[in-house]
Design an enzyme around this catalytic site. Sequence first.
Site, mmCIF file in Angstrom:
data_model
loop_
_atom_site.group_PDB
_atom_site.id
_atom_site.type_symbol
_atom_site.label_atom_id
_atom_site.label_comp_id
_atom_site.label_asym_id
_atom_site.label_seq_id
_atom_site.Cartn_x
_atom_site.Cartn_y
_atom_site.Cartn_z
ATOM 1 N N ASP A 105 0.868 -1.190 0.000
ATOM 2 C CA ASP A 105 0.000 0.000 0.000
ATOM 3 C C ASP A 105 0.903 1.237 0.000
ATOM 4 O O ASP A 105 1.536 1.559 1.006
ATOM 5 C CB ASP A 105 -0.917 0.012 1.222
ATOM 6 C CG ASP A 105 -2.060 -0.980 1.116
ATOM 7 O OD1 ASP A 105 -1.958 -1.929 0.328
ATOM 8 O OD2 ASP A 105 -3.053 -0.822 1.857
ATOM 9 N N LYS A 147 -6.715 3.413 -3.425
ATOM 10 C CA LYS A 147 -7.122 3.370 -2.017
ATOM 11 C C LYS A 147 -7.437 4.777 -1.549
ATOM 12 O O LYS A 147 -6.701 5.723 -1.841
ATOM 13 C CB LYS A 147 -6.014 2.737 -1.183
ATOM 14 C CG LYS A 147 -6.292 2.670 0.312
ATOM 15 C CD LYS A 147 -5.136 1.976 1.039
ATOM 16 C CE LYS A 147 -5.260 2.103 2.552
ATOM 17 N NZ LYS A 147 -4.107 1.488 3.272
ATOM 18 N N LYS A 178 -9.908 0.129 -2.680
ATOM 19 C CA LYS A 178 -9.827 -0.155 -1.247
ATOM 20 C C LYS A 178 -10.295 1.074 -0.490
ATOM 21 O O LYS A 178 -9.746 2.159 -0.656
ATOM 22 C CB LYS A 178 -8.408 -0.522 -0.826
ATOM 23 C CG LYS A 178 -8.274 -0.768 0.688
ATOM 24 C CD LYS A 178 -6.865 -1.224 1.068
ATOM 25 C CE LYS A 178 -6.703 -1.322 2.579
ATOM 26 N NZ LYS A 178 -5.333 -1.763 2.968
#
Length: 217
Positions: free
Chosen positions: A91, A153, A182
Amino acid sequence: MDRKEILSRVDHTLLAQDATWEQVKVICDQGLACQTASVCIPPRYVKRAADYVGNRLKICTVIGFPNGYSTPEVKVFETEDAIRNGADEIDMVMDIGLAKSGDWEGVLEEIKAVKASCKGRILKVIVEACQLTQEEKIAACRIVSMSGADFIKTSTGFAQGGATVEDVKLFREHISPDMRIKAAGGIRTFEQAQAMLDAGADRIGASSLVALYQKNS
């Protein structure tokens, strides 16, 4: 969607600055017990966690976290180090300053460099939506879609805002068909998680859903 199915889409997260190995170990145990999509933990603990869980649970970690303004070379090094240590998913925080200054080419090149260093592992790009205008969010969707990353995300969870249903819907409208979303930051109930999934999210980043499930089971 029942709670177990929601948990199967959750990156069970512990990214507090004062996180200890004992706490990370608990997160891993909970992730195994509840069959979460992964555990998302600080880079420091990736190797120990990977050794601890073996192949039974995906290990996710963060790059350029939480501010995103490390150089591309540092982000690439962090990614390579995390993968050597056993990370399955990365991430990465987008360079928000470049985005705010309109240097989307720079943003794209950085994400592509990190993606190349992932060597086939999943890459999620954190765009910190609460710091972007509507136009910048749409531009981020376009750039992340072009980059070869796997997910966009919403948030680090360390800024002034987290995931919103409105942002998830906006992302779904503007990302490429093969890009996933996400939603993370401030998701503390199964009802909130379900709303994000209904809006188009594929993965949820959360720190409290597993404990909530275990408390009520």
